[in-house]
Scaffold this motif. Structure first.
Motif, PDB file in Angstrom:
ATOM      1  N   ARG A  21       0.843  -1.348   0.072  1.00  0.00           N
ATOM      2  CA  ARG A  21      -0.005   0.110  -0.077  1.00  0.00           C
ATOM      3  C   ARG A  21       0.690   1.379  -0.040  1.00  0.00           C
ATOM      4  O   ARG A  21       0.371   2.316  -0.309  1.00  0.00           O
ATOM      5  N   SER A  33      -3.814   7.287   7.904  1.00  0.00           N
ATOM      6  CA  SER A  33      -5.064   7.234   6.866  1.00  0.00           C
ATOM      7  C   SER A  33      -4.877   6.208   5.909  1.00  0.00           C
ATOM      8  O   SER A  33      -5.913   5.575   5.506  1.00  0.00           O
ATOM      9  N   ASP A  36      -6.543   3.420   7.989  1.00  0.00           N
ATOM     10  CA  ASP A  36      -8.036   3.560   8.039  1.00  0.00           C
ATOM     11  C   ASP A  36      -8.948   3.142   6.950  1.00  0.00           C
ATOM     12  O   ASP A  36     -10.194   3.008   6.917  1.00  0.00           O
ATOM     13  N   ASN A  37      -8.194   3.224   5.676  1.00  0.00           N
ATOM     14  CA  ASN A  37      -8.878   2.963   4.337  1.00  0.00           C
ATOM     15  C   ASN A  37      -8.631   1.255   4.081  1.00  0.00           C
ATOM     16  O   ASN A  37      -9.060   1.006   2.656  1.00  0.00           O
ATOM     17  N   GLY A  39     -10.072  -2.411   4.011  1.00  0.00           N
ATOM     18  CA  GLY A  39     -10.846  -3.129   4.463  1.00  0.00           C
ATOM     19  C   GLY A  39     -11.105  -4.656   4.223  1.00  0.00           C
ATOM     20  O   GLY A  39      -9.945  -5.112   3.573  1.00  0.00           O
TER      21      GLY A  39
END
Length: 94
Positions: A21, A33, A36-37, A39
């Motif tokens: 990522r 951030s 947090d994104n 899933g």
């Protein structure tokens, strides 16, 4: 607090495949951030992701021999997709 130390973090995500990522970064707010994104979904190739992370940390250790290395793995379930075996990972870490 981590802010008081010289650090680098990297986020590797996985489902049935392993995906970077971000590269190693020093910006903790950017890292938060990204986390947090993330899933849940798909398969779970946790052991393959751990292998990928171990190899990445080995490269860091070459460039920064005094670095204290940490690997944190978070998963939403049992490994269902890895080719890597936990026994092999343990031998390589120790």
């Amino acid at each position: 607090m981590a802010y008081e130390y010289n650090f680098m973090v990297k986020l590797v995500c996985f489902s049935s495949t392993v995906v970077d990522r971000c590269d190693y970064i020093r910006n903790i707010d950017q890292f938060i951030s990204l986390v947090d994104n993330v899933g849940a979904g798909g398969g779970t190739a946790c052991y393959d992701a751990i292998r990928y992370a171990i190899e990445s940390l080995k490269e860091i250790k070459i460039n920064f021999p005094n670095a204290i290395l940490r690997l944190i793995a978070l998963t939403d379930g049992e490994d269902t997709s890895s080719k890597e075996k936990p026994e092999t990972l343990i031998k390589d870490i120790i």
